[in-house]
Scaffold this motif. Structure first.
Motif, PDB file in Angstrom:
ATOM      1  N   ILE A 152       0.808  -1.220   0.000  1.00 16.69           N
ATOM      2  CA  ILE A 152       0.000   0.000   0.000  1.00 16.69           C
ATOM      3  C   ILE A 152       0.843   1.273   0.000  1.00 16.69           C
ATOM      4  O   ILE A 152       0.359   2.310  -0.431  1.00 16.69           O
ATOM      5  N   LYS A 153       2.082   1.189   0.456  1.00 18.01           N
ATOM      6  CA  LYS A 153       2.940   2.384   0.412  1.00 18.01           C
ATOM      7  C   LYS A 153       3.223   2.803  -1.025  1.00 18.01           C
ATOM      8  O   LYS A 153       3.308   3.990  -1.322  1.00 18.01           O
ATOM      9  N   THR A 154       3.365   1.824  -1.907  1.00 16.10           N
ATOM     10  CA  THR A 154       3.680   2.140  -3.297  1.00 16.10           C
ATOM     11  C   THR A 154       2.451   2.149  -4.192  1.00 16.10           C
ATOM     12  O   THR A 154       2.464   2.768  -5.252  1.00 16.10           O
ATOM     13  N   ARG A 155       1.394   1.450  -3.796  1.00 12.66           N
ATOM     14  CA  ARG A 155       0.159   1.385  -4.581  1.00 12.66           C
ATOM     15  C   ARG A 155      -1.059   1.644  -3.695  1.00 12.66           C
ATOM     16  O   ARG A 155      -1.891   0.759  -3.483  1.00 12.66           O
ATOM     17  N   PRO A 156      -1.183   2.852  -3.164  1.00 15.64           N
ATOM     18  CA  PRO A 156      -2.338   3.154  -2.308  1.00 15.64           C
ATOM     19  C   PRO A 156      -3.668   3.005  -3.027  1.00 15.64           C
ATOM     20  O   PRO A 156      -4.693   2.760  -2.391  1.00 15.64           O
ATOM     21  N   ASP A 157      -3.656   3.084  -4.349  1.00 18.94           N
ATOM     22  CA  ASP A 157      -4.884   2.929  -5.116  1.00 18.94           C
ATOM     23  C   ASP A 157      -5.440   1.504  -5.036  1.00 18.94           C
ATOM     24  O   ASP A 157      -6.605   1.273  -5.326  1.00 18.94           O
ATOM     25  N   LEU A 158      -4.597   0.550  -4.615  1.00 21.84           N
ATOM     26  CA  LEU A 158      -5.024  -0.842  -4.506  1.00 21.84           C
ATOM     27  C   LEU A 158      -5.307  -1.271  -3.064  1.00 21.84           C
ATOM     28  O   LEU A 158      -5.512  -2.445  -2.800  1.00 21.84           O
ATOM     29  N   ALA A 159      -5.326  -0.321  -2.154  1.00 22.41           N
ATOM     30  CA  ALA A 159      -5.493  -0.640  -0.735  1.00 22.41           C
ATOM     31  C   ALA A 159      -6.770  -1.424  -0.452  1.00 22.41           C
ATOM     32  O   ALA A 159      -6.778  -2.318   0.387  1.00 22.41           O
ATOM     33  N   LEU A 160      -7.844  -1.106  -1.157  1.00 28.70           N
ATOM     34  CA  LEU A 160      -9.130  -1.772  -0.931  1.00 28.70           C
ATOM     35  C   LEU A 160      -9.567  -2.581  -2.148  1.00 28.70           C
ATOM     36  O   LEU A 160     -10.762  -2.831  -2.340  1.00 28.70           O
ATOM     37  N   ASP A 161      -8.619  -3.006  -2.951  1.00 30.27           N
ATOM     38  CA  ASP A 161      -8.908  -3.829  -4.128  1.00 30.27           C
ATOM     39  C   ASP A 161      -8.788  -5.300  -3.726  1.00 30.27           C
ATOM     40  O   ASP A 161      -7.698  -5.781  -3.419  1.00 30.27           O
ATOM     41  N   ILE A 162      -9.897  -6.005  -3.715  1.00 33.49           N
ATOM     42  CA  ILE A 162      -9.909  -7.400  -3.257  1.00 33.49           C
ATOM     43  C   ILE A 162      -8.966  -8.285  -4.070  1.00 33.49           C
ATOM     44  O   ILE A 162      -8.434  -9.267  -3.560  1.00 33.49           O
ATOM     45  N   ASP A 163      -8.730  -7.925  -5.321  1.00 30.62           N
ATOM     46  CA  ASP A 163      -7.821  -8.714  -6.161  1.00 30.62           C
ATOM     47  C   ASP A 163      -6.359  -8.490  -5.793  1.00 30.62           C
ATOM     48  O   ASP A 163      -5.480  -9.203  -6.290  1.00 30.62           O
ATOM     49  N   ASN A 164      -6.084  -7.515  -4.928  1.00 36.60           N
ATOM     50  CA  ASN A 164      -4.734  -7.253  -4.466  1.00 36.60           C
ATOM     51  C   ASN A 164      -4.515  -7.823  -3.054  1.00 36.60           C
ATOM     52  O   ASN A 164      -3.534  -7.506  -2.401  1.00 36.60           O
TER      53      ASN A 164
END
Length: 79
Positions: A62-74
């Motif tokens: 999440i530090k590098t991809r905060p846009d994926l913080a709540l993406d279930i596929d991540n």
């Protein structure tokens, strides 16, 4: 833009206590049958909440991809 600064430890803690995260965490655990997916894949064993503490892990940090913080596929369940 996220309301959380994931480079700030206090904001990360606040995120992990948020209702959005807690709800999504339960969805991931349910999706993964409350089992560590790495143990099942690599070792052919089943590790559940009875065997270990299960964590829901971000694949892309999440530090590098905060846009994926709540993406279930991540997200994945690990022990």
């Amino acid at each position: 833009m996220s309301e959380f600064d994931f480079n700030d430890e206090r904001d990360r803690k606040r995120f992990y206590r948020s209702s959005n995260w807690l709800k999504l965490r339960q969805e991931v655990l349910k999706r993964d049958h409350f089992e560590c997916i790495e143990c099942a894949k690599k070792e052919g064993t089943v590790t559940t909440t009875e065997d270990a503490t299960l964590e829901v892990d971000h694949i892309e940090e999440i530090k590098t991809r905060p846009d994926l913080a709540l993406d279930i596929d991540n997200l994945r369940t690990l022990c």
